[in-house]
Design a protein around this motif. Structure first.
Motif, PDB file in Angstrom:
ATOM      1  N   LEU A  46     -12.447 -10.913  -3.362  1.00 22.04           N
ATOM      2  CA  LEU A  46     -13.126 -11.889  -3.956  1.00 22.04           C
ATOM      3  C   LEU A  46     -14.028 -11.779  -5.146  1.00 22.04           C
ATOM      4  CD1 LEU A  46     -13.456 -14.891  -2.919  1.00 22.04           C
ATOM      5  CD2 LEU A  46     -15.479 -14.045  -1.965  1.00 22.04           C
ATOM      6  N   GLY A  47     -13.175 -11.131  -6.102  1.00 19.44           N
ATOM      7  CA  GLY A  47     -13.528 -11.182  -7.597  1.00 19.44           C
ATOM      8  C   GLY A  47     -14.589  -9.849  -7.704  1.00 19.44           C
ATOM      9  N   LYS A  48     -14.665  -8.959  -6.968  1.00 16.51           N
ATOM     10  CA  LYS A  48     -15.309  -7.856  -7.243  1.00 16.51           C
ATOM     11  C   LYS A  48     -14.387  -6.486  -6.537  1.00 16.51           C
ATOM     12  CE  LYS A  48     -20.301  -8.869  -7.289  1.00 16.51           C
ATOM     13  NZ  LYS A  48     -20.413  -8.182  -8.694  1.00 16.51           N
ATOM     14  N   ILE A  49     -14.905  -5.448  -7.183  1.00 18.62           N
ATOM     15  CA  ILE A  49     -14.305  -4.098  -6.466  1.00 18.62           C
ATOM     16  C   ILE A  49     -15.321  -3.681  -5.625  1.00 18.62           C
ATOM     17  CG2 ILE A  49     -13.713  -1.778  -7.182  1.00 18.62           C
ATOM     18  CD1 ILE A  49     -12.475  -2.842  -9.721  1.00 18.62           C
ATOM     19  N   VAL A  50     -14.778  -3.223  -4.349  1.00 16.37           N
ATOM     20  CA  VAL A  50     -15.477  -2.698  -3.445  1.00 16.37           C
ATOM     21  C   VAL A  50     -15.415  -1.477  -3.098  1.00 16.37           C
ATOM     22  CG1 VAL A  50     -15.726  -5.014  -2.118  1.00 16.37           C
ATOM     23  CG2 VAL A  50     -13.851  -3.333  -1.467  1.00 16.37           C
ATOM     24  N   GLU A  51     -14.350  -0.746  -3.523  1.00 16.66           N
ATOM     25  CA  GLU A  51     -14.229   0.534  -3.394  1.00 16.66           C
ATOM     26  C   GLU A  51     -13.262   1.289  -4.177  1.00 16.66           C
ATOM     27  OE1 GLU A  51     -13.232   4.005   0.451  1.00 16.66           O
ATOM     28  OE2 GLU A  51     -13.305   1.888   0.693  1.00 16.66           O
ATOM     29  N   VAL A  52     -13.607   2.444  -4.734  1.00 17.74           N
ATOM     30  CA  VAL A  52     -12.604   3.076  -5.422  1.00 17.74           C
ATOM     31  C   VAL A  52     -12.673   4.659  -5.279  1.00 17.74           C
ATOM     32  CG1 VAL A  52     -12.043   3.857  -7.967  1.00 17.74           C
ATOM     33  CG2 VAL A  52     -13.129   1.712  -7.477  1.00 17.74           C
ATOM     34  N   GLY A  53     -11.567   5.138  -5.215  1.00 19.26           N
ATOM     35  CA  GLY A  53     -11.230   6.715  -4.802  1.00 19.26           C
ATOM     36  C   GLY A  53      -9.882   7.400  -5.271  1.00 19.26           C
ATOM     37  N   GLU A  54     -10.019   8.755  -5.450  1.00 14.39           N
ATOM     38  CA  GLU A  54      -8.578   9.140  -5.375  1.00 14.39           C
ATOM     39  C   GLU A  54      -7.747   9.002  -4.240  1.00 14.39           C
ATOM     40  OE1 GLU A  54      -9.441  13.288  -6.023  1.00 14.39           O
ATOM     41  OE2 GLU A  54     -10.420  13.165  -7.786  1.00 14.39           O
TER      42      GLU A  54
ATOM     43  N   LEU B  70       0.829  -1.245  -0.043  1.00 11.16           N
ATOM     44  CA  LEU B  70       0.009   0.011  -0.200  1.00 11.16           C
ATOM     45  C   LEU B  70       0.845   1.282   0.202  1.00 11.16           C
ATOM     46  CD1 LEU B  70      -2.698  -1.285   2.410  1.00 11.16           C
ATOM     47  CD2 LEU B  70      -3.062  -0.709   0.039  1.00 11.16           C
ATOM     48  N   SER B  71       2.085   1.310   0.423  1.00 16.84           N
ATOM     49  CA  SER B  71       2.937   2.251   0.436  1.00 16.84           C
ATOM     50  C   SER B  71       3.365   2.697  -0.943  1.00 16.84           C
ATOM     51  CB  SER B  71       4.214   2.136   1.338  1.00 16.84           C
ATOM     52  OG  SER B  71       3.857   1.910   2.604  1.00 16.84           O
ATOM     53  N   VAL B  72       3.541   1.572  -1.448  1.00 12.37           N
ATOM     54  CA  VAL B  72       3.931   1.892  -3.380  1.00 12.37           C
ATOM     55  C   VAL B  72       2.849   2.262  -3.922  1.00 12.37           C
ATOM     56  CG1 VAL B  72       4.547   0.654  -5.333  1.00 12.37           C
ATOM     57  CG2 VAL B  72       5.712   0.081  -3.274  1.00 12.37           C
ATOM     58  N   ILE B  73       1.763   1.751  -3.575  1.00  9.96           N
ATOM     59  CA  ILE B  73       0.220   2.310  -4.274  1.00  9.96           C
ATOM     60  C   ILE B  73       0.165   3.817  -3.784  1.00  9.96           C
ATOM     61  CG2 ILE B  73      -2.145   2.056  -4.163  1.00  9.96           C
ATOM     62  CD1 ILE B  73      -1.189  -0.178  -5.948  1.00  9.96           C
ATOM     63  N   TYR B  74       0.347   4.055  -2.677  1.00  9.15           N
ATOM     64  CA  TYR B  74       0.146   5.560  -2.245  1.00  9.15           C
ATOM     65  C   TYR B  74       1.243   6.236  -3.124  1.00  9.15           C
ATOM     66  CZ  TYR B  74      -0.557   9.774   0.465  1.00  9.15           C
ATOM     67  OH  TYR B  74      -0.672  10.949   1.011  1.00  9.15           O
ATOM     68  N   HIS B  75       2.257   6.153  -2.970  1.00 11.26           N
ATOM     69  CA  HIS B  75       3.429   7.039  -3.774  1.00 11.26           C
ATOM     70  C   HIS B  75       3.064   7.042  -5.478  1.00 11.26           C
ATOM     71  CE1 HIS B  75       7.220   8.554  -4.846  1.00 11.26           C
ATOM     72  NE2 HIS B  75       7.360   7.546  -5.708  1.00 11.26           N
ATOM     73  N   LEU B  76       2.421   6.090  -5.871  1.00 13.24           N
ATOM     74  CA  LEU B  76       2.497   5.918  -7.487  1.00 13.24           C
ATOM     75  C   LEU B  76       1.120   6.164  -8.016  1.00 13.24           C
ATOM     76  CD1 LEU B  76       4.668   5.276  -9.492  1.00 13.24           C
ATOM     77  CD2 LEU B  76       3.823   3.082  -9.597  1.00 13.24           C
ATOM     78  N   SER B  77      -0.004   6.026  -7.598  1.00 15.41           N
ATOM     79  CA  SER B  77      -1.180   5.915  -7.936  1.00 15.41           C
ATOM     80  C   SER B  77      -2.045   7.337  -7.871  1.00 15.41           C
ATOM     81  CB  SER B  77      -2.415   4.843  -7.225  1.00 15.41           C
ATOM     82  OG  SER B  77      -1.431   3.566  -7.297  1.00 15.41           O
ATOM     83  N   THR B  78      -2.793   7.553  -8.945  1.00 10.46           N
ATOM     84  CA  THR B  78      -3.651   8.687  -8.985  1.00 10.46           C
ATOM     85  C   THR B  78      -4.846   8.376  -8.339  1.00 10.46           C
ATOM     86  OG1 THR B  78      -2.728   9.170 -11.292  1.00 10.46           O
ATOM     87  CG2 THR B  78      -4.754  10.324 -10.490  1.00 10.46           C
ATOM     88  N   ARG B  79      -5.683   7.056  -8.705  1.00  7.97           N
ATOM     89  CA  ARG B  79      -6.721   6.347  -8.003  1.00  7.97           C
ATOM     90  C   ARG B  79      -6.252   5.193  -7.539  1.00  7.97           C
ATOM     91  NH1 ARG B  79     -11.402   5.625 -10.955  1.00  7.97           N
ATOM     92  NH2 ARG B  79     -10.128   5.379 -12.895  1.00  7.97           N
ATOM     93  N   VAL B  80      -7.316   4.610  -6.511  1.00  8.51           N
ATOM     94  CA  VAL B  80      -7.061   3.395  -5.922  1.00  8.51           C
ATOM     95  C   VAL B  80      -8.323   2.476  -6.002  1.00  8.51           C
ATOM     96  CG1 VAL B  80      -6.388   1.939  -4.063  1.00  8.51           C
ATOM     97  CG2 VAL B  80      -5.199   4.077  -4.420  1.00  8.51           C
ATOM     98  N   ALA B  81      -8.186   1.315  -6.472  1.00 13.05           N
ATOM     99  CA  ALA B  81      -9.602   0.421  -6.356  1.00 13.05           C
ATOM    100  C   ALA B  81      -8.921  -0.631  -5.459  1.00 13.05           C
ATOM    101  CB  ALA B  81      -9.600   0.165  -7.853  1.00 13.05           C
ATOM    102  N   VAL B  82     -10.112  -0.925  -4.753  1.00 12.22           N
ATOM    103  CA  VAL B  82      -9.633  -2.047  -3.751  1.00 12.22           C
ATOM    104  C   VAL B  82     -10.740  -3.093  -4.065  1.00 12.22           C
ATOM    105  CG1 VAL B  82      -9.766  -2.753  -1.349  1.00 12.22           C
ATOM    106  CG2 VAL B  82      -9.338  -0.254  -2.039  1.00 12.22           C
ATOM    107  N   MET B  83     -10.018  -4.561  -4.376  1.00 15.26           N
ATOM    108  CA  MET B  83     -10.857  -5.662  -4.631  1.00 15.26           C
ATOM    109  C   MET B  83     -10.651  -6.724  -3.778  1.00 15.26           C
ATOM    110  SD  MET B  83      -9.925  -7.462  -8.649  1.00 15.26           S
ATOM    111  CE  MET B  83     -11.185  -8.642  -9.224  1.00 15.26           C
TER     112      MET B  83
END
Length: 328
Positions: A236-244, A221-234
């Motif tokens: 069991l086969g579904k995306i449960v949350e997406v946000g900047e 998650l530290s790499v994701i925070y540094h690199l990403s514009t938005r984040v999608a949380v998955m």
């Protein structure tokens, strides 16, 4: 950054069948099993952004990335590149795959050990139409320079490189097709921490220079925070949350997202979150729970509705979406 949709997946499903033998079926009367690795995902990636995709092992992240690229043919749903759906017609499929590439997690297993760097990088260039050997040689040298390798590496085999150097060769191979969209499937998880930072910085530089769009899959998650514009949380086969990224990290809505973020190591004690310990493992994608898939492990479950009704995705401002009954 971004603003115009580059890649979109609509109601994507990726199911795998585990076939039983004829004798097993006859004796036990049990049917073939279905693994629902990706089960109805809608995803949108804007031009020029990095969408981080996170979740526990086995939640379907890598499968989703490969289904978007049609490495796996989706069981259902469609993928659109710049508004145009993927087509099985040879010429259109070739254009799609030229524009969309992947960087694999393990650079040692994804590179042919019997091929030199020259051979590895020549193959995509030939597919792209660079027929002249001298032009190919010049392009290979340019690619090596872009990823921080030297000319003399061109005759080396994968086993002669360190892990970070091998991953640079993998990145160069993806860039050889002049893509506009790259799926980075945990590209730094097999590397030392110091080398991880070098590869992440390289990916950022290449994104700025070549105007690339990334789907970045990671556990870190530290790499994701540094690199990403938005984040999608998955889960069991579904995306449960997406946000900047900043908004999601500072204001996580889904209980699963809160549990993931509470596990991030923080040196400053005053800034640490209360650790949320999830009970049990991710359920099997063969036998998915009814209702909200997270309810067997959720500490904020609100009764039978979570067990029986699948939550809809709702908007909560700032491009923040969540699928949870707590936010009806």
């Amino acid at each position: 950054m971004g603003g115009k949709e580059l890649i979109s997946g609509k109601n994507l499903h990726m199911h795998f069948t585990i076939k039983r033998s004829f004798l097993t079926k006859a004796l036990t009367k049990k049917k073939d099993l279905t693994v629902r690795a990706v089960d109805g995902v809608d995803i949108s990636i804007q031009k020029g952004e990095t969408l981080g995709l996170v979740g526990e092992s086995g939640c379907g992240k890598s499968t989703l990335g490969r289904a978007i690229l049609h490495i796996y043919k989706p069981t259902a749903g469609e993928v659109l590149l710049q508004g145009e759906p993927f087509s099985t017609r040879r010429d259109k499929a070739h254009r799609f795959r030229q524009k969309c590439q992947i960087i694999f997690q393990n650079p040692y297993s994804s590179l042919n050990p019997r091929k030199t760097v020259r051979d590895i990088l020549s193959a995509p260039l030939i597919i792209r139409g660079v027929k002249n050997p001298l032009d190919r040689e010049n392009e290979i040298l340019m690619l090596l320079a872009k990823v921080g390798l030297s000319d003399y590496h061109i005759n080396n085999y994968p086993h002669q490189f360190s892990g970070g150097q091998r991953q640079r060769v993998g990145i160069a191979r993806a860039l050889a097709m002049n893509p506009i969209f790259v799926v980075a499937d945990e590209p730094v998880s097999a590397l030392d921490v110091s080398v991880q930072a070098q590869v992440i910085n390289l990916l950022e530089e290449l994104q700025r220079e070549l105007k690339l769009t990334y789907l970045f899959i990671s556990h870190d998650l530290s790499v994701i925070y540094h690199l990403s514009t938005r984040v999608a949380v998955m889960y069991l086969g579904k995306i449960v949350e997406v946000g900047e990224t900043v908004n999601l990290f500072e204001n996580p809505l889904h209980p699963y997202t809160r549990a993931l973020l509470s596990a991030i190591p923080i040196v400053n004690k005053a800034e640490r979150r209360r650790r949320i310990i999830l009970q049990g493992d991710v359920p099997s994608p063969i036998n998915i729970p009814s209702g909200c898939r997270f309810h067997p492990r959720c500490v904020e479950k609100i009764g039978s509705i979570c067990e029986k009704v699948t939550p809809n995705t709702t908007n909560h401002g700032h491009n923040h979406q969540v699928a949870c009954h707590l936010y009806k």
